[in-house]
Design a protein around this motif. Structure first.
Motif, PDB file in Angstrom:
ATOM      1  N   GLY A 163      90.703  43.541  21.703  1.00 34.14           N
ATOM      2  CA  GLY A 163      90.680  44.450  20.613  1.00 34.14           C
ATOM      3  C   GLY A 163      89.437  45.348  20.682  1.00 34.14           C
ATOM      4  N   GLU A 164      88.603  45.331  21.394  1.00 34.57           N
ATOM      5  CA  GLU A 164      87.435  46.485  21.551  1.00 34.57           C
ATOM      6  C   GLU A 164      87.721  47.491  22.029  1.00 34.57           C
ATOM      7  OE1 GLU A 164      83.786  44.417  23.583  1.00 34.57           O
ATOM      8  OE2 GLU A 164      85.230  43.393  24.498  1.00 34.57           O
ATOM      9  N   LEU A 165      88.943  47.849  22.625  1.00 31.21           N
ATOM     10  CA  LEU A 165      89.376  49.157  22.933  1.00 31.21           C
ATOM     11  C   LEU A 165      90.807  49.503  22.390  1.00 31.21           C
ATOM     12  CD1 LEU A 165      88.232  49.496  26.594  1.00 31.21           C
ATOM     13  CD2 LEU A 165      87.313  50.758  24.664  1.00 31.21           C
ATOM     14  N   PRO A 166      91.316  50.513  22.217  1.00 34.24           N
ATOM     15  CA  PRO A 166      92.601  50.709  21.655  1.00 34.24           C
ATOM     16  C   PRO A 166      93.580  50.647  22.559  1.00 34.24           C
ATOM     17  CG  PRO A 166      91.381  52.631  22.141  1.00 34.24           C
ATOM     18  CD  PRO A 166      90.517  51.708  22.149  1.00 34.24           C
ATOM     19  N   ALA A 167      94.605  49.799  22.004  1.00 32.18           N
ATOM     20  CA  ALA A 167      95.928  49.465  22.938  1.00 32.18           C
ATOM     21  C   ALA A 167      96.503  50.554  23.868  1.00 32.18           C
ATOM     22  CB  ALA A 167      96.916  48.687  21.905  1.00 32.18           C
ATOM     23  N   ASP A 168      96.544  51.681  23.309  1.00 33.47           N
ATOM     24  CA  ASP A 168      96.952  52.946  24.072  1.00 33.47           C
ATOM     25  C   ASP A 168      96.138  53.621  25.140  1.00 33.47           C
ATOM     26  OD1 ASP A 168      95.411  53.990  22.084  1.00 33.47           O
ATOM     27  OD2 ASP A 168      96.857  55.420  21.385  1.00 33.47           O
ATOM     28  N   LEU A 169      94.943  53.056  25.275  1.00 33.33           N
ATOM     29  CA  LEU A 169      94.002  53.729  26.167  1.00 33.33           C
ATOM     30  C   LEU A 169      94.595  53.784  27.244  1.00 33.33           C
ATOM     31  CD1 LEU A 169      90.957  54.522  26.497  1.00 33.33           C
ATOM     32  CD2 LEU A 169      90.539  52.041  27.442  1.00 33.33           C
ATOM     33  N   ASP A 170      94.633  54.955  28.011  1.00 34.34           N
ATOM     34  CA  ASP A 170      94.851  55.322  29.223  1.00 34.34           C
ATOM     35  C   ASP A 170      93.619  54.671  30.575  1.00 34.34           C
ATOM     36  OD1 ASP A 170      95.730  56.279  32.008  1.00 34.34           O
ATOM     37  OD2 ASP A 170      96.030  58.312  31.218  1.00 34.34           O
ATOM     38  N   THR A 171      94.072  53.392  30.756  1.00 33.01           N
ATOM     39  CA  THR A 171      92.821  52.666  31.679  1.00 33.01           C
ATOM     40  C   THR A 171      92.942  53.389  32.912  1.00 33.01           C
ATOM     41  OG1 THR A 171      94.409  50.911  32.188  1.00 33.01           O
ATOM     42  CG2 THR A 171      92.877  50.458  30.112  1.00 33.01           C
ATOM     43  N   VAL A 172      93.877  54.069  33.382  1.00 31.33           N
ATOM     44  CA  VAL A 172      93.828  54.514  34.781  1.00 31.33           C
ATOM     45  C   VAL A 172      93.033  55.649  34.922  1.00 31.33           C
ATOM     46  CG1 VAL A 172      95.451  55.413  36.676  1.00 31.33           C
ATOM     47  CG2 VAL A 172      96.359  53.498  35.288  1.00 31.33           C
ATOM     48  N   ALA A 173      93.269  56.476  33.904  1.00 34.13           N
ATOM     49  CA  ALA A 173      92.457  57.705  33.578  1.00 34.13           C
ATOM     50  C   ALA A 173      90.897  57.439  33.671  1.00 34.13           C
ATOM     51  CB  ALA A 173      92.805  58.741  32.701  1.00 34.13           C
ATOM     52  N   GLU A 174      90.936  56.499  32.562  1.00 39.34           N
ATOM     53  CA  GLU A 174      89.587  56.244  32.328  1.00 39.34           C
ATOM     54  C   GLU A 174      88.604  55.554  33.407  1.00 39.34           C
ATOM     55  OE1 GLU A 174      87.699  57.192  29.729  1.00 39.34           O
ATOM     56  OE2 GLU A 174      89.318  57.688  28.477  1.00 39.34           O
ATOM     57  N   VAL A 175      89.285  54.614  34.201  1.00 37.84           N
ATOM     58  CA  VAL A 175      88.559  53.913  35.405  1.00 37.84           C
ATOM     59  C   VAL A 175      88.201  55.043  36.412  1.00 37.84           C
ATOM     60  CG1 VAL A 175      90.343  53.204  36.928  1.00 37.84           C
ATOM     61  CG2 VAL A 175      88.476  51.575  36.484  1.00 37.84           C
ATOM     62  N   ASP A 176      89.164  56.000  36.566  1.00 32.00           N
ATOM     63  CA  ASP A 176      88.659  56.910  37.556  1.00 32.00           C
ATOM     64  C   ASP A 176      87.420  57.561  37.044  1.00 32.00           C
ATOM     65  OD1 ASP A 176      90.841  56.452  39.160  1.00 32.00           O
ATOM     66  OD2 ASP A 176      92.166  58.196  38.425  1.00 32.00           O
ATOM     67  N   GLN A 177      87.140  58.194  35.949  1.00 35.26           N
ATOM     68  CA  GLN A 177      85.973  58.764  35.423  1.00 35.26           C
ATOM     69  C   GLN A 177      84.694  57.861  35.583  1.00 35.26           C
ATOM     70  OE1 GLN A 177      86.454  61.268  31.755  1.00 35.26           O
ATOM     71  NE2 GLN A 177      88.353  60.469  31.745  1.00 35.26           N
ATOM     72  N   LEU A 178      84.943  56.637  35.455  1.00 36.03           N
ATOM     73  CA  LEU A 178      83.784  55.621  35.658  1.00 36.03           C
ATOM     74  C   LEU A 178      83.539  55.298  37.040  1.00 36.03           C
ATOM     75  CD1 LEU A 178      85.081  52.807  33.094  1.00 36.03           C
ATOM     76  CD2 LEU A 178      82.725  53.976  33.120  1.00 36.03           C
ATOM     77  N   VAL A 179      84.265  55.089  38.049  1.00 39.44           N
ATOM     78  CA  VAL A 179      84.046  55.010  39.324  1.00 39.44           C
ATOM     79  C   VAL A 179      84.016  56.079  40.268  1.00 39.44           C
ATOM     80  CG1 VAL A 179      84.991  52.341  39.094  1.00 39.44           C
ATOM     81  CG2 VAL A 179      86.407  54.322  40.233  1.00 39.44           C
ATOM     82  N   GLY A 180      84.715  57.207  39.805  1.00 37.18           N
ATOM     83  CA  GLY A 180      84.754  58.328  40.497  1.00 37.18           C
ATOM     84  C   GLY A 180      83.210  58.790  40.692  1.00 37.18           C
ATOM     85  N   PRO A 181      82.313  59.107  40.038  1.00 34.14           N
ATOM     86  CA  PRO A 181      81.125  59.571  40.188  1.00 34.14           C
ATOM     87  C   PRO A 181      80.367  58.669  41.017  1.00 34.14           C
ATOM     88  CG  PRO A 181      81.400  59.653  37.962  1.00 34.14           C
ATOM     89  CD  PRO A 181      82.523  58.630  38.515  1.00 34.14           C
ATOM     90  N   ILE A 182      80.424  57.360  41.019  1.00 37.75           N
ATOM     91  CA  ILE A 182      79.758  56.388  42.148  1.00 37.75           C
ATOM     92  C   ILE A 182      80.243  56.831  43.575  1.00 37.75           C
ATOM     93  CG2 ILE A 182      79.774  54.124  42.950  1.00 37.75           C
ATOM     94  CD1 ILE A 182      79.950  53.000  40.074  1.00 37.75           C
ATOM     95  N   TYR A 183      81.622  56.821  43.731  1.00 31.91           N
ATOM     96  CA  TYR A 183      82.068  57.252  44.960  1.00 31.91           C
ATOM     97  C   TYR A 183      81.566  58.515  45.676  1.00 31.91           C
ATOM     98  CZ  TYR A 183      85.187  53.108  45.311  1.00 31.91           C
ATOM     99  OH  TYR A 183      85.703  51.966  45.418  1.00 31.91           O
ATOM    100  N   HIS A 184      81.525  59.696  44.715  1.00 30.04           N
ATOM    101  CA  HIS A 184      81.254  60.974  44.938  1.00 30.04           C
ATOM    102  C   HIS A 184      79.729  60.982  45.209  1.00 30.04           C
ATOM    103  CE1 HIS A 184      81.133  65.368  44.613  1.00 30.04           C
ATOM    104  NE2 HIS A 184      79.938  65.182  43.994  1.00 30.04           N
ATOM    105  N   ARG A 185      78.871  60.220  44.773  1.00 30.66           N
ATOM    106  CA  ARG A 185      77.488  60.119  45.259  1.00 30.66           C
ATOM    107  C   ARG A 185      77.444  59.354  46.561  1.00 30.66           C
ATOM    108  NH1 ARG A 185      72.756  59.812  40.762  1.00 30.66           N
ATOM    109  NH2 ARG A 185      73.348  61.665  39.782  1.00 30.66           N
ATOM    110  N   VAL A 186      78.140  58.334  46.643  1.00 30.96           N
ATOM    111  CA  VAL A 186      77.920  57.623  48.072  1.00 30.96           C
ATOM    112  C   VAL A 186      78.482  58.437  49.113  1.00 30.96           C
ATOM    113  CG1 VAL A 186      79.056  55.775  49.209  1.00 30.96           C
ATOM    114  CG2 VAL A 186      78.071  55.419  47.014  1.00 30.96           C
TER     115      VAL A 186
END
Length: 212
Positions: A163-186
């Motif tokens: 219940g920390e995040l809304p049930a309708d959160l698009d976790t696929v899109a969100e995780v891309d925004q979280l890990v994408g910058p890491i891969y981009h820098r690497v």
């Protein structure tokens, strides 16, 4: 059959011996397999992708080439299996019951894995090879990238469940925004991927979703 021993006793002893022999053989095989995976990792870091050969792996692992060919057809297959084993062990996110802690720990671990481990060097080499081998690119995507995206989503999925995040959160899109910058820098810019950077990614995510 020896005189005075029943058929039941004889077959039981033989079964016990067979189990012990099979167990020893399996143990030797697994040790040899692990030695091959570790040798492939080490040689790639030392010599680069083009410098790794089946012959070199066999020599470094202390096994015959025939042993290697029982499990793998090419050096790329070996390197991929070595990388996948390392990724499963290192990149399964923790579940401490708190989104901020879990997400921060996972992104930091991902950055360390990609930048400071032998496995990260293997990953970079495999990605480079995939650019010239579409068939292998499909295998890499199916065996690592898809599975890793599932692992990367776990902190978000767990937070949704709590219940920390809304049930309708698009976790696929969100995780891309979280890990994408890491891969981009690497893989692209080569900029530092330190704890301050991964914590900033987490902070931006939390502010965006108003998570305290």
């Amino acid at each position: 059959m020896e005189r005075g021993r029943t058929a039941t006793e004889g077959s039981g002893a033989e079964r016990t011996a067979a189990r012990q022999h099979h167990g020893n053989r399996h143990g030797r095989s697994e040790r040899a397999r692990q030695a091959v995976l570790e040798a492939a990792d080490g040689l790639l870091v030392e010599k680069g992708f083009t410098g790794v050969t089946i012959e070199g792996i066999a020599s470094s692992a202390g096994v015959a080439k025939q042993t290697i060919y029982r499990w793998w057809s090419t050096k790329t297959d070996i390197l991929l299996d070595a990388f996948l084993q390392d990724a499963t062990e290192a990149l399964t996110p923790p579940d401490h019951g708190d989104l901020t802690e879990d997400l921060g720990a996972h992104l930091h671990q991902l950055a360390l894995f990609l930048t400071r481990s032998d496995a990260g060097t293997v990953f970079t080499a495999l990605l480079g090879h995939a650019q010239h081998d579409p068939a292998f690119a499909g295998v890499l995507r199916a065996r690592y990238l898809d599975e890793q995206r599932r692992r990367d989503r776990l902190p978000l999925d767990n937070a949704v469940r709590r219940g920390e995040l809304p049930a309708d959160l698009d976790t696929v899109a969100e995780v891309d925004q979280l890990v994408g910058p890491i891969y981009h820098r690497v893989l692209v810019t080569g900029d530092p991927v330190d704890r301050a950077f991964t914590d900033l990614l987490v902070d931006n995510f939390l502010r965006r979703h108003r998570v305290r």
